[in-house]
Design a protein around this motif. Structure first.
Motif, PDB file in Angstrom:
ATOM      1  N   ALA A 783       0.856  -1.192   0.000  1.00 14.64           N
ATOM      2  CA  ALA A 783       0.000   0.000   0.000  1.00 14.64           C
ATOM      3  C   ALA A 783       0.886   1.233   0.000  1.00 14.64           C
ATOM      4  O   ALA A 783       1.920   1.257   0.672  1.00 14.64           O
ATOM      5  N   GLU A 784       0.474   2.215  -0.787  1.00 13.19           N
ATOM      6  CA  GLU A 784       1.251   3.459  -0.851  1.00 13.19           C
ATOM      7  C   GLU A 784       0.590   4.508   0.028  1.00 13.19           C
ATOM      8  O   GLU A 784      -0.636   4.721  -0.066  1.00 13.19           O
ATOM      9  N   VAL A 785       1.405   5.173   0.872  1.00 16.31           N
ATOM     10  CA  VAL A 785       0.849   6.189   1.765  1.00 16.31           C
ATOM     11  C   VAL A 785       0.674   7.483   0.973  1.00 16.31           C
ATOM     12  O   VAL A 785       1.627   8.014   0.412  1.00 16.31           O
ATOM     13  N   ARG A 786      -0.588   7.945   0.907  1.00 14.88           N
ATOM     14  CA  ARG A 786      -0.862   9.176   0.159  1.00 14.88           C
ATOM     15  C   ARG A 786      -0.887  10.395   1.093  1.00 14.88           C
ATOM     16  O   ARG A 786      -0.480  11.472   0.729  1.00 14.88           O
ATOM     17  N   ALA A 798      -2.486   6.413   8.324  1.00 14.06           N
ATOM     18  CA  ALA A 798      -2.015   6.645   6.966  1.00 14.06           C
ATOM     19  C   ALA A 798      -3.135   6.386   5.973  1.00 14.06           C
ATOM     20  O   ALA A 798      -3.708   5.286   5.936  1.00 14.06           O
ATOM     21  N   CYS A 800      -4.058   5.376   2.588  1.00  9.79           N
ATOM     22  CA  CYS A 800      -3.255   4.608   1.624  1.00  9.79           C
ATOM     23  C   CYS A 800      -4.075   4.146   0.424  1.00  9.79           C
ATOM     24  O   CYS A 800      -5.306   4.121   0.446  1.00  9.79           O
ATOM     25  N   GLU A 845      -8.718   2.159  -1.642  1.00  3.34           N
ATOM     26  CA  GLU A 845      -8.163   3.068  -0.638  1.00  3.34           C
ATOM     27  C   GLU A 845      -8.467   2.540   0.747  1.00  3.34           C
ATOM     28  O   GLU A 845      -9.479   1.862   0.957  1.00  3.34           O
ATOM     29  N   ALA A 858       3.916  10.559   4.045  1.00  3.37           N
ATOM     30  CA  ALA A 858       3.370  10.428   2.686  1.00  3.37           C
ATOM     31  C   ALA A 858       4.513  10.023   1.765  1.00  3.37           C
ATOM     32  O   ALA A 858       5.607  10.559   1.857  1.00  3.37           O
ATOM     33  N   ASP A 860       5.701   6.913   1.727  1.00  5.17           N
ATOM     34  CA  ASP A 860       6.193   5.625   2.254  1.00  5.17           C
ATOM     35  C   ASP A 860       5.389   4.482   1.621  1.00  5.17           C
ATOM     36  O   ASP A 860       4.285   4.707   1.105  1.00  5.17           O
ATOM     37  N   GLN A 861       5.939   3.313   1.715  1.00  2.84           N
ATOM     38  CA  GLN A 861       5.186   2.127   1.280  1.00  2.84           C
ATOM     39  C   GLN A 861       5.006   1.219   2.482  1.00  2.84           C
ATOM     40  O   GLN A 861       5.928   1.068   3.291  1.00  2.84           O
ATOM     41  N   ILE A 862       3.833   0.643   2.587  1.00  5.57           N
ATOM     42  CA  ILE A 862       3.605  -0.325   3.667  1.00  5.57           C
ATOM     43  C   ILE A 862       3.432  -1.669   2.998  1.00  5.57           C
ATOM     44  O   ILE A 862       2.513  -1.863   2.190  1.00  5.57           O
TER      45      ILE A 862
END
Ligand SMILES: Nc1nc2c(ncn2[C@@H]2O[C@H](COP(=O)(O)OP(=O)(O)OP(=O)(O)O)[C@@H](O)[C@H]2O)c(=O)[nH]1
Length: 874
Positions: A783-786, A798, A800, A845, A858, A860-862
């Motif tokens: 998941a990408e943190v937006r 976050a 995401c 999302e 923002a 970061d990747q989880i």
């Protein structure tokens, strides 16, 4: 040849009595005794001349001729002349008389060809007459020939004039056409200029006209203005020809004039003289240049060619002739390089890399001053989980252990703490055997080793190893018997066990201080600090505080925002902001210094660890650093070291290749080679893994770490792995998008790890040929943190977007920043529109709360992963 005759015969011939002829001959100055005497033709001619003169025969006709050839012209002309007398003017008629006499020179003045003379001659000497006739004929022929030639010339001239006239007419027509074209072009430019005002103001506005003119000039070259001097070129600029030739150039410099002069067929030598005057400084070599170049242990063909000032291809060709097949990028050893250098007519010497280092040494030896007491540098050693980090933690009152992957300290951290008993610097070394080398290095830096042994566990293999290292480095040991708060704690047993290792406690009559403590409760920690201070006093640790700093790199990494960061321990002098330093193969100027709390400090004294910013690259842990006077020296030393290191690496690689071949030949195909490429988040882990993994080699398998470094896995790493068929090990780092593409397209084996045991276990299993079970980490979703929201209830949440797979609430996660793991843990919450959910799929999302981690940003990747057990198959 003159014809001879007698006087008698001659008298008969001219019809004169013999006596009279004799008399005439006598009068002419020639005395003959009788009529039978021979008269030569010369004598005959002499007589003839005499007779002419005496009888006036030769003069009389000449006079007649002269009278007939004289012309007298008379001319009368009346002119009117205005004469001014006083104020009045009057016109007077004047008669002008002119008389002119022309005298034509007598014909045949040079050769008397009159008929009378001819007859006389013919009479006197027929032979001479014949010759004269022939001469006359030849003269006539000459005359007519000349006349004919004159006529031909005149005809040719007329033709030439006609042709020239036609050419001039054509040229005139062309010139008019060109002028019309130029005018049209100029008009077009003017129109364009006015269309975009100001733009192109500095440009040359008339490019079309000169071009057209130059062309017409070329046409005219044959007929008009044949050869004007350079002066004419400068001065008569209005001249159409020159204006065309030098359009847009109103003045020629002396050099330009010389150049143009030279281009019009001046001797080449003159031209080169002009060039030397212009300062090109090139002097043509008169003999082959023999270069003396220095070659190290190895050199690439390209570098060698550069040193020899040759094209790479030439060196390759020469090598080929010598039977060595090498490309420009390939490395050749010293001997081959020397051979090829000599073959090419140059000299080679062995590179002596010591010179700049000597300067550096002299530089540091200069440093003298008062030696003062310095704080001790303490290394904490001990078996895994015996409580090293907890002890430091307690001492520093900070939470260092929290957040470490798998709960293990994986790189050397350095801290200095102010205690009631003075400053103490600690090096926190990891406890696993994989870090042996790092620990050994730590021991060298160290004044005192604190060996942590858990009272509930006892002396373990790594406890023994630590003792050995401390002994090898002649570093005094203090034993911290930890975890005495634990129910099963037995400090006495520990002390007894250590006896076997030659460590005798003071209470047993030995010289080793042993302190019982609990890192958890803090009981006995003060006693340990007392023991350290006491030991430091005994050791009388001293250092020079003034002067340039020197020391050792403890840890290094590449920070995206701050660039290369090195944690160094100052051992001598004081390191200050703004100092120039050389650090292994890196150099730079200290941009900033930070202490272990992240606070900027202006300087660092001996025994103080500090983070340095401003280096040219990431140095290796264990590298020395030295502050130098100027950047020049720092750069020189760093570059020379780099070159040397590269050379030795090339040599060792070449050795490996040889070994490969030998291994295959000797042991057959039995021994396999496993190539690995190790990338990690910090330099210490790279080195530790490299050493631990290569150490696993055995007769069946040779483990070869072909490369490694700090930071995410890049495209070039992936390409290197693909070409060398290596397995990529990402230790707390990830591959970026371009690297993933290469990895996928080439089928490169990529494995991520976050625990050092797992790496070693896996490689060990392969090395021992055990087809056991393998624990694999499978990334199941990313998941990408937006955006990040802060809530008082949930902390940082976050916002995401799941971009890959599925994120599951119950599975472990990692937070990645710049492809590097910054946190590993689990999820606190996973929500979709305020609703708690168990999983979120790709393209959806969600809101993610990470347990015990509030620093999500923002970008970061989880990543969500799971560990699965796989049965290995062949
Ligand atoms: N009860 C008790 N537990 C302790 C004490 N010291 C450490 N521990 C615990 O022991 C575990 C390991 O401690 P660490 O400090 O991480 O051990 P370490 O030697 O630094 O471990 P590595 O970093 O893996 O080498 C932790 O769970 C600590 O809470 C102590 O004095 N008493």
């Amino acid at each position: 040849m003159s014809q001879q005759t007698t006087i008698r015969k001659l008298a008969e011939l001219v019809n004169t009595p013999v006596e009279k002829l004799l008399e005439q001959l006598s009068e002419a100055g020639m005395s003959f005794s009788g009529p039978d005497q021979v008269v030569t033709s010369t004598e005959k001619m002499k007589l003839l001349g005499f007779l002419r003169r005496t009888h006036g025969k030769g003069d009389a006709p000449a006079e007649e001729g002269e009278a007939s050839k004289k012309i007298t012209l008379n001319r009368r002309k009346v002119q009117e002349v205005t004469v001014a007398s006083g104020r009045t003017k009057s016109t007077v008629a004047v008669e002008v008389r002119q008389k002119r006499t022309y005298t034509k020179p007598p014909e045949g003045a040079a050769v008397d060809s009159s008929p009378a003379a001819q007859a006389a001659i013919a009479q006197a000497d027929p032979e001479r007459a014949e010759i004269l006739r022939k001469l006359e004929e030849s003269r006539q022929r000459n005359l007519s020939e000349q006349q004919r030639l004159a006529e031909t010339d005149a005809k040719r001239k007329a033709e030439l004039d006609e042709r020239r006239r036609l050419e001039e007419e054509a040229a005139e027509r062309e010139r008019q056409a060109a002028a019309a074209a130029a005018a049209a072009a100029a008009e077009a430019v003017v129109a364009e200029e006015s269309a975009k005002p100001k733009a192109g103001h500095h440009g040359h506005p008339k490019p079309a006209a000169p071009r057209v003119d130059a062309k017409s000039d070329a046409h005219k070259g044959k007929g008009a203005a044949p050869n004007r001097g350079s002066h004419a070129m400068v001065t008569s600029i209005e001249d159409d020809d020159n204006a065309a030739r030098f359009a847009g150039q109103l003045h020629l410099s002396a050099q330009e004039r010389a150049r143009r002069g030279a281009s019009r067929g001046r001797p080449k030598q003159r031209r080169s003289l002009d060039q030397s005057r212009t300062g090109t400084g090139f002097t043509r070599p008169t003999a082959p240049i023999v270069r003396e170049i220095s070659i190290g242990d190895a050199i690439t063909v390209g570098d060698l060619a550069q040193k020899l000032a040759l094209k790479g291809g030439e060196v390759v060709k020469q090598l080929f002739k010598m039977g060595v097949m090498a490309t420009i990028t390939q490395t050749i050893d010293h001997d081959t390089a020397v051979l090829v250098t000599e073959e090419l007519g140059h000299r080679a010497v062995h590179a002596d890399a010591g010179d700049v280092e000597d300067v550096l040494l002299a530089h540091t030896e200069d440093q003298q001053g008062e030696r003062q007491t310095r704080p001790p540098v303490v290394t904490i050693m001990g078996h895994v989980d015996h409580g090293k980090t907890s002890l430091l933690d307690y001492i520093r009152r900070t939470k260092v252990a929290a957040g470490e992957a798998g709960g293990i300290t994986q790189h050397i951290g350095a801290y200095h703490v102010e205690t009631d008993r003075g400053t103490i610097s600690f090096l926190d070394t990891p406890g696993h055997a994989a870090f042996t080398q790092m620990r050994a290095r730590g021991a060298k830096l160290t004044d005192i080793v604190v060996l942590v042994v858990a009272a509930d566990d006892g002396v373990m293999p790594q406890t023994i190893e630590a003792v050995q290292h401390a002994k090898a480095a002649s570093v005094p040991l203090i034993v911290a018997v930890n975890k005495i708060d634990k129910p099963g704690a037995d400090p006495l047993r520990i002390k007894n066990d250590l006896l076997a290792q030659g460590i005798v406690a003071e209470e047993f009559g030995g010289d080793t201080q042993m302190v019982e403590l609990s890192a958890k409760t803090g009981a006995g920690v003060d006693n340990l600090l007392d023991a350290i201070s006491l030991q430091a006093e005994v050791l009388e640790l001293k250092a020079v505080y003034e002067g340039r700093a020197s020391g050792t790199v403890i840890e290094s990494s590449l920070d995206k925002g701050r660039g290369p960061v090195a944690t160094v321990l100052v051992q001598q002098g004081t390191l200050r902001k703004g100092d120039y330093l050389v650090c292994g193969i890196q150099y730079g100027r200290v941009r900033a210094l930070f202490d272990e709390t992240g606070k900027q400090v202006p300087e660092a004294a001996p025994s103080i660890p500090v983070q340095v910013l401003g280096l040219s690259g990431v140095p290796d842990a264990g590298d020395d650093f030295t502050v130098v006077e100027d950047e020049r020296l720092a750069k020189d030393v760093a570059q020379q070291r780099d070159a040397k290191r590269r050379e030795s690496r090339l040599v060792s690689q070449a050795g490996n290749r040889m070994e490969d071949i030998m291994a295959q030949m000797g042991e057959g195909a039995a021994q396999q080679t496993l190539n690995l490429l190790v990338k990690a988040d910090v330099q210490g882990s790279v080195q530790a893994l490299r050493e631990a993994l290569t150490g696993l080699s055995n007769t069946q398998i040779r483990i070869n770490v072909i490369g490694g470094g700090v930071g995410g896995i890049t495209e070039s790493d992936a390409t290197l792995a693909a070409t060398s068929k290596a397995t990529v090990i990402g230790f707390n780092v990830r591959a970026d998008a371009s690297a993933r593409k290469v990895i996928e397209s080439n089928g490169v084996d990529l494995r991520y790890f976050s625990i050092i045991y797992d790496v070693i276990d896996q490689v060990k299993q392969i090395a021992s040929g055990v087809l056991g079970k393998e624990i694999r980490e499978e990334i199941i979703g990313i998941a990408e943190v937006r955006d990040v929201f802060r809530s008082s209830k949930f902390g940082a949440v976050a916002g995401c977007m799941v971009v890959e797979g599925v994120v599951k609430r119950t599975k472990p996660i990692r937070v990645l920043r710049d492809n590097t793991v910054v946190f590993e843990g689990e999820l606190e919450s996973l929500r979709r529109f305020k609703e708690n959910v168990d999983e979120v799929r790709n393209g959806t999302e969600c809101g993610i709360g990470v347990k015990a981690y509030n620093d999500v940003k923002a970008g970061d990747q989880i990543e969500c992963f799971e560990r699965i057990e796989v049965q290995r198959t062949l």
